[in-house]
Design an enzyme around this catalytic site. Structure first.
Site, PDB file in Angstrom:
ATOM      1  N   SER A   1      -5.220   2.104   6.789  1.00 42.30           N
ATOM      2  CA  SER A   1      -6.315   1.231   7.245  1.00 42.30           C
ATOM      3  C   SER A   1      -6.532   1.479   8.735  1.00 42.30           C
ATOM      4  O   SER A   1      -5.643   2.012   9.417  1.00 42.30           O
ATOM      5  CB  SER A   1      -5.890  -0.233   7.038  1.00 42.30           C
ATOM      6  OG  SER A   1      -6.793  -1.113   7.651  1.00 42.30           O
TER       7      SER A   1
ATOM      8  N   TYR B   1       0.242  -7.407   7.837  1.00 45.51           N
ATOM      9  CA  TYR B   1      -0.547  -6.345   7.185  1.00 45.51           C
ATOM     10  C   TYR B   1      -0.498  -5.068   8.021  1.00 45.51           C
ATOM     11  O   TYR B   1      -0.258  -3.974   7.500  1.00 45.51           O
ATOM     12  CB  TYR B   1      -1.983  -6.835   7.019  1.00 45.51           C
ATOM     13  CG  TYR B   1      -2.925  -5.863   6.343  1.00 45.51           C
ATOM     14  CD1 TYR B   1      -2.747  -5.507   5.010  1.00 45.51           C
ATOM     15  CD2 TYR B   1      -4.012  -5.312   7.030  1.00 45.51           C
ATOM     16  CE1 TYR B   1      -3.626  -4.626   4.375  1.00 45.51           C
ATOM     17  CE2 TYR B   1      -4.895  -4.431   6.401  1.00 45.51           C
ATOM     18  CZ  TYR B   1      -4.696  -4.097   5.079  1.00 45.51           C
ATOM     19  OH  TYR B   1      -5.560  -3.226   4.464  1.00 45.51           O
TER      20      TYR B   1
HETATM   21  P1  NDP Z   1      -9.054  -4.466  -4.069  1.00 46.54           P
HETATM   22  O1  NDP Z   1      -8.431  -5.818  -3.990  1.00 46.54           O
HETATM   23  O2  NDP Z   1     -10.401  -4.341  -4.694  1.00 46.54           O
HETATM   24  O3  NDP Z   1      -8.068  -3.452  -4.816  1.00 46.54           O
HETATM   25  C1  NDP Z   1      -6.664  -3.555  -4.717  1.00 46.54           C
HETATM   26  C2  NDP Z   1      -6.044  -2.815  -5.882  1.00 46.54           C
HETATM   27  O4  NDP Z   1      -4.618  -2.908  -5.760  1.00 46.54           O
HETATM   28  C3  NDP Z   1      -6.424  -3.433  -7.224  1.00 46.54           C
HETATM   29  O5  NDP Z   1      -6.710  -2.423  -8.147  1.00 46.54           O
HETATM   30  C4  NDP Z   1      -5.167  -4.170  -7.633  1.00 46.54           C
HETATM   31  O6  NDP Z   1      -5.014  -4.165  -9.057  1.00 46.54           O
HETATM   32  C5  NDP Z   1      -4.086  -3.299  -7.005  1.00 46.54           C
HETATM   33  N1  NDP Z   1      -2.834  -4.037  -6.886  1.00 46.54           N
HETATM   34  C6  NDP Z   1      -2.612  -5.196  -6.222  1.00 46.54           C
HETATM   35  N2  NDP Z   1      -1.339  -5.597  -6.402  1.00 46.54           N
HETATM   36  C7  NDP Z   1      -0.768  -4.655  -7.223  1.00 46.54           C
HETATM   37  C8  NDP Z   1       0.531  -4.522  -7.772  1.00 46.54           C
HETATM   38  N3  NDP Z   1       1.519  -5.399  -7.530  1.00 46.54           N
HETATM   39  N4  NDP Z   1       0.773  -3.466  -8.580  1.00 46.54           N
HETATM   40  C9  NDP Z   1      -0.213  -2.567  -8.842  1.00 46.54           C
HETATM   41  N5  NDP Z   1      -1.440  -2.633  -8.326  1.00 46.54           N
HETATM   42  C10 NDP Z   1      -1.715  -3.676  -7.531  1.00 46.54           C
HETATM   43  O7  NDP Z   1      -9.082  -3.935  -2.567  1.00 46.54           O
HETATM   44  P2  NDP Z   1      -9.469  -2.521  -1.899  1.00 46.54           P
HETATM   45  O8  NDP Z   1     -10.066  -1.608  -2.871  1.00 46.54           O
HETATM   46  O9  NDP Z   1     -10.197  -2.847  -0.665  1.00 46.54           O
HETATM   47  O10 NDP Z   1      -8.018  -2.012  -1.452  1.00 46.54           O
HETATM   48  C11 NDP Z   1      -7.510  -0.729  -1.738  1.00 46.54           C
HETATM   49  C12 NDP Z   1      -6.695  -0.244  -0.546  1.00 46.54           C
HETATM   50  O11 NDP Z   1      -7.565  -0.072   0.566  1.00 46.54           O
HETATM   51  C13 NDP Z   1      -5.590  -1.204  -0.084  1.00 46.54           C
HETATM   52  O12 NDP Z   1      -4.423  -0.460   0.197  1.00 46.54           O
HETATM   53  C14 NDP Z   1      -6.173  -1.799   1.188  1.00 46.54           C
HETATM   54  O13 NDP Z   1      -5.158  -2.216   2.082  1.00 46.54           O
HETATM   55  C15 NDP Z   1      -6.971  -0.618   1.716  1.00 46.54           C
HETATM   56  N6  NDP Z   1      -8.001  -0.972   2.698  1.00 46.54           N
HETATM   57  C16 NDP Z   1      -9.066  -1.748   2.345  1.00 46.54           C
HETATM   58  C17 NDP Z   1      -9.988  -2.120   3.294  1.00 46.54           C
HETATM   59  C18 NDP Z   1     -11.132  -3.027   2.998  1.00 46.54           C
HETATM   60  O14 NDP Z   1     -11.825  -3.455   3.946  1.00 46.54           O
HETATM   61  N7  NDP Z   1     -11.414  -3.379   1.736  1.00 46.54           N
HETATM   62  C19 NDP Z   1      -9.897  -1.624   4.679  1.00 46.54           C
HETATM   63  C20 NDP Z   1      -8.758  -0.771   4.920  1.00 46.54           C
HETATM   64  C21 NDP Z   1      -7.856  -0.465   3.956  1.00 46.54           C
HETATM   65  P3  NDP Z   1      -4.352  -5.319  -9.961  1.00 46.54           P
HETATM   66  O15 NDP Z   1      -4.629  -6.620  -9.294  1.00 46.54           O
HETATM   67  O16 NDP Z   1      -5.055  -5.135 -11.272  1.00 46.54           O
HETATM   68  O17 NDP Z   1      -2.899  -4.956 -10.042  1.00 46.54           O
END
Ligand code: NDP
Length: 251
Positions: free
Chosen positions: A145, A158
Site C-alpha cells: 500500500s 496497518y
Molecule cells: P476488499 O475488502 O475488497 O478485499 C479483501 C480481500 O481479502 C477479500 O477477498 C477477502 O475475502 C480477503 N480476506 C480477508 N480476510 C481474509 C482471510 N482471513 N483469509 C483469506 N482471505 C481474506 O479490499 P481490497 O481489494 O481493497 O484489498 C486488497 C488488498 O489491497 C489488501 O491487501 C489491501 O490492504 C490492499 N490495498 C487496498 C487499498 C484500497 O484503498 N482499497 C489501498 C492500498 C492497498 P474474504 O472476506 O472472502 O475472505
C-alpha cells in the site's frame, strides 16, 4: 476467449483475496490474458461466482476456500493450486484487512488480525509457494500500500504490516533472484473496494467514507492492470515496485 498467443498462456496463477475488490479484478485480468487462475478467500460463494464468470468469458479458474490468517490453511491452499494444473507460475498475495484506529484507542485483536493476515499469512503463503515458483522461474506479487511507504496517523497498525510487506519482499527478492524468481510490490493509494467496511473506529470509518465521496479514487481494475503489466514482462525484466495514487491524492 484466450489463445496460445495470449501473454500468460500456459501460466498458472494463485490470487488470494479474490472474492472482492483488487483480487477479484486481478484474477479476471490474469485469466483474460490466458493464465489458469486459482482464486482463494473465505467467501466461497463469491469465488464460485467469479470462477463461472471467468469460465463463461473463455478462461479457466477454480476456487479454493482458505482462511489465510490460519497458518494451516495456507500450505493446503498452495498445494491445491499447484496440484490442480501441475505447476504454479504467479502468486498474487493480495488478501488483507485495514482496521484503522489511533494507537491510543486501538484494539489489540485488530492489530493481531492485521498482522496474522497482511503479514504472517502473506509470508507463509510465499514460503509454501517457493518450491513451485523456483521450479517454474515464477513471480511473486505482494500487494502492500502507499501505507507501506507513508505512515499516517490512525494507520499505525496497518502501516506496520504494509511496511513489513515491503521489507519482506525486498529480502525475498535478494534471496531468489538467482533462481530467476521475480518479486513485485504493488502499493496502491485509495481504491474504491470493500476494504473500509471492516473498520470499527467510527471516526476513521467516516473519514475514509468522506475521502471516497470527495475524490476520484482508483478502481480495482486500475490496480489489476498494473499487476498484469508487471507479470507480462519478459523474464529479464523484474518490476520491483509500483506505487499508484489517484491523481487527486496528495499523500
Ligand atoms: P476488499 O475488502 O475488497 O478485499 C479483501 C480481500 O481479502 C477479500 O477477498 C477477502 O475475502 C480477503 N480476506 C480477508 N480476510 C481474509 C482471510 N482471513 N483469509 C483469506 N482471505 C481474506 O479490499 P481490497 O481489494 O481493497 O484489498 C486488497 C488488498 O489491497 C489488501 O491487501 C489491501 O490492504 C490492499 N490495498 C487496498 C487499498 C484500497 O484503498 N482499497 C489501498 C492500498 C492497498 P474474504 O472476506 O472472502 O475472505
Amino acid at each position: 476467449m484466450t489463445s496460445a498467443n495470449s501473454p500468460l498462456s500456459g501460466k498458472v496463477a494463485l490470487v488470494t483475496g479474490a472474492s472482492s475488490g483488487i483480487g477479484e479484478a486481478t484474477a479476471a485480468a490474469l485469466a483474460a490474458a490466458g493464465a489458469k487462475v486459482a482464486v482463494a478467500a473465505r467467501r466461497i460463494d463469491r469465488l464460485a461466482t467469479l470462477s463461472s464468470r471467468i469460465e463463461k468469458a473463455g478462461g479457466t479458474a477454480f476456487a479454493i476456500e482458505a482462511d489465510i490468517a490460519k497458518g494451516g490453511d495456507v500450505a493446503a491452499m498452495v498445494d491445491r493450486a499447484a496440484s490442480e494444473w501441475g505447476r504454479l507460475d504467479i502468486l498474487v498475495n493480495n488478501a488483507g484487512v485495514m482496521l484503522l484506529a489511533p494507537t491510543a484507542e486501538a484494539d489489540l485483536d485488530d492489530w493481531r488480525r492485521m498482522i496474522e493476515l497482511n503479514l504472517v499469512g502473506l509470508m507463509g503463503t510465499t514460503k509454501a509457494a517457493l518450491p513451485h515458483l523456483k521450479a517454474s522461474k515464477g513471480h511473486v506479487v505482494n500487494v502492500s500500500s502507499v501505507a507501506g511507504r507513508v505512515a499516517n496517523p490512525g494507520a499505525s497498525g496497518y502501516a506496520a504490516t504494509k511496511f513489513g510487506v515491503v521489507a519482506f519482499s525486498e529480502s525475498l527478492r535478494r534471496e531468489v533472484y538467482a533462481d530467476k524468481v521475480r518479486v513485485t510490490v504493488i502499493e496502491p493509494g485509495l481504491v474504491r473496494t470493500e476494504l473500509g467496511d471492516h473498520i470499527t473506529n467510527q471516526e476513521f470509518k467516516a473519514g475514509l467514507e468522506h475521502r471516497l465521496a470527495t475524490m476520484e479514487a482508483l478502481t480495482a481494475e486500475d490496480i489489476a492492470n498494473a499487476i498484469l503489466y508487471a507479470v507480462s514482462q519478459p523474464p529479464r525484466v523484474n518490476i520491483n515496485e509500483i506505487l499508484i495514487r489517484p491523481t487527486d491524492q496528495e499523500r
